[in-house]
Design a protein around this motif. Structure first.
Motif, short mmCIF file in Angstrom:
data_model
loop_
_atom_site.label_atom_id
_atom_site.label_comp_id
_atom_site.label_asym_id
_atom_site.label_seq_id
_atom_site.Cartn_x
_atom_site.Cartn_y
_atom_site.Cartn_z
N MET A 123 -31.15 27.62 93.16
CA MET A 123 -30.09 27.30 92.22
C MET A 123 -30.31 25.92 91.60
SD MET A 123 -27.14 28.37 90.88
CE MET A 123 -26.30 29.52 91.99
N ASP A 124 -30.61 24.95 92.44
CA ASP A 124 -30.83 23.57 91.96
C ASP A 124 -32.04 23.48 91.04
OD1 ASP A 124 -28.63 22.71 93.38
OD2 ASP A 124 -29.80 21.99 95.09
N ASP A 125 -33.02 24.34 91.27
CA ASP A 125 -34.24 24.31 90.45
C ASP A 125 -34.06 24.95 89.08
OD1 ASP A 125 -35.71 23.01 92.36
OD2 ASP A 125 -36.60 24.82 93.20
N LEU A 126 -32.99 25.75 88.92
CA LEU A 126 -32.82 26.50 87.67
C LEU A 126 -31.69 25.99 86.78
CD1 LEU A 126 -33.33 30.18 88.94
CD2 LEU A 126 -34.98 28.69 87.81
N VAL A 127 -30.67 25.35 87.36
CA VAL A 127 -29.54 24.90 86.55
C VAL A 127 -29.98 23.82 85.56
CG1 VAL A 127 -27.84 25.39 88.35
CG2 VAL A 127 -28.86 23.10 88.19
N LEU A 128 -29.17 23.64 84.52
CA LEU A 128 -29.42 22.56 83.58
C LEU A 128 -28.96 21.26 84.23
CD1 LEU A 128 -29.93 22.14 80.22
CD2 LEU A 128 -27.71 21.11 80.61
N TRP A 129 -29.90 20.40 84.54
CA TRP A 129 -29.63 19.07 85.10
C TRP A 129 -30.38 18.07 84.25
CZ3 TRP A 129 -32.53 15.90 89.05
CH2 TRP A 129 -31.75 14.81 89.47
N PRO A 130 -29.69 17.31 83.40
CA PRO A 130 -30.36 16.46 82.41
C PRO A 130 -31.50 15.58 82.93
CG PRO A 130 -28.02 16.52 81.99
CD PRO A 130 -28.23 17.26 83.27
N PRO A 131 -31.36 14.89 84.06
CA PRO A 131 -32.48 14.05 84.51
C PRO A 131 -33.78 14.82 84.74
CG PRO A 131 -30.48 13.44 85.67
CD PRO A 131 -30.18 14.70 84.91
N ALA A 132 -33.67 16.07 85.16
CA ALA A 132 -34.88 16.87 85.39
C ALA A 132 -35.62 17.14 84.09
CB ALA A 132 -34.51 18.19 86.06
N ILE A 133 -34.90 17.13 82.99
CA ILE A 133 -35.52 17.35 81.68
C ILE A 133 -36.03 16.05 81.09
CG2 ILE A 133 -35.12 18.18 79.32
CD1 ILE A 133 -32.99 20.06 80.49
N THR A 134 -35.19 15.02 81.10
CA THR A 134 -35.56 13.76 80.48
C THR A 134 -36.64 13.01 81.27
OG1 THR A 134 -33.68 12.70 81.58
CG2 THR A 134 -33.33 13.44 79.33
N ARG A 135 -36.59 13.12 82.60
CA ARG A 135 -37.54 12.38 83.44
C ARG A 135 -38.75 13.23 83.83
NH1 ARG A 135 -32.98 10.15 87.71
NH2 ARG A 135 -31.66 9.08 86.18
N SER A 136 -38.50 14.46 84.22
CA SER A 136 -39.58 15.30 84.75
C SER A 136 -40.09 16.33 83.74
CB SER A 136 -39.10 16.03 86.01
OG SER A 136 -38.65 15.10 86.98
N ARG A 137 -39.49 16.37 82.57
CA ARG A 137 -39.90 17.29 81.51
C ARG A 137 -39.85 18.76 81.94
NH1 ARG A 137 -44.99 14.02 78.66
NH2 ARG A 137 -43.82 12.08 78.25
N GLU A 138 -38.84 19.10 82.69
CA GLU A 138 -38.66 20.49 83.12
C GLU A 138 -37.86 21.22 82.04
OE1 GLU A 138 -36.92 20.36 87.04
OE2 GLU A 138 -38.67 19.36 87.90
N TYR A 139 -38.53 21.44 80.90
CA TYR A 139 -37.85 22.00 79.74
C TYR A 139 -37.41 23.45 79.94
CZ TYR A 139 -39.77 17.84 77.48
OH TYR A 139 -40.08 16.54 77.16
N TYR A 140 -38.01 24.11 80.91
CA TYR A 140 -37.62 25.49 81.18
C TYR A 140 -36.15 25.61 81.54
CZ TYR A 140 -37.66 24.34 86.17
OH TYR A 140 -37.38 23.78 87.41
N ARG A 141 -35.55 24.52 82.02
CA ARG A 141 -34.14 24.53 82.41
C ARG A 141 -33.21 24.80 81.22
NH1 ARG A 141 -32.73 22.03 87.50
NH2 ARG A 141 -34.57 21.19 88.59
#
Length: 202
Positions: free
Chosen positions: A25-43
């Protein structure tokens, strides 16, 4: 309606598993820091595969089942076999981007659920058949009336806040559904206006 069923099946399976697996669940939800810092754009898409609870999942997938079957045919006819899934993924992206931009520095913010994309499908359907009678909590009403009430409620709740529901995504998804579909099939706009001026059975 194969694509609609596949989207529902994948969403249900992933949601069921994620509700039992907090890490997924934590790996799939939209969590802004994961996108802005880790570039996990799939979220920006994967958040639509998970839901807060079974009720949330059921309501979204039931709505998608009823209206997606009709709209899938339209997008497939115009865009080809991947037309509906392209539209649906676009709904996920467009409905969440304003929220993401607003909260991109907020480490405490998360969002999940397919409501934005489902809203896109529903409002696109209203363009095609505004006077179709639908059941809303066992109350029959024309689809266009439900759309109006939905917008009013979403605007009110978005301004009020406090219920942990991303009502803004519902509105952006609805707008996307209408704009995308009219751009794809311009003839739907005069069709909708003509239908609105000639209510059938209401």
């Amino acid at each position: 309606m194969l694509t609609t069923i596949l989207i529902i099946a994948v969403t249900c399976v992933v949601s069921f598993v994620a509700l039992q697996n907090r890490r997924l669940m934590d790996d799939l939800v939209l969590w802004p820091p994961a996108i802005t810092r880790s570039r996990e754009y799939y979220r920006l898409v994967s958040y639509g595969l998970v839901h807060a609870d079974f009720g949330h999942l059921f309501f979204n997938m039931l709505t998608l089942f009823f209206f997606g079957r009709v709209m899938e045919q339209l997008y497939t006819n115009v865009m080809g076999p991947l037309g509906f899934v392209t539209f649906y993924i676009g709904g996920l992206l467009v409905s969440i981007l304003p929220t993401y931009m607003q909260n991109r520095k907020n480490a405490g913010y998360t969002s999940l659920g397919a409501s934005g994309a489902v809203s896109a499908v529903l409002f696109a359907y209203v363009l095609v058949a505004p006077w179709t009678r639908i059941l809303v909590f066992i109350i029959p009403m024309p689809a266009v009336l439900y759309a109006i009430l939905f917008v009013v409620y979403s605007i009110y709740m978005d301004r009020r806040g406090g219920d942990n529901v991303n009502h803004g995504a519902h509105l952006w998804g609805a707008a996307y559904g209408v704009i995308f579909t009219i751009a794809l099939q311009p003839g739907l706009l005069p069709h909708f206006l003509e239908a609105i001026s000639n209510p059938r059975g209401f």
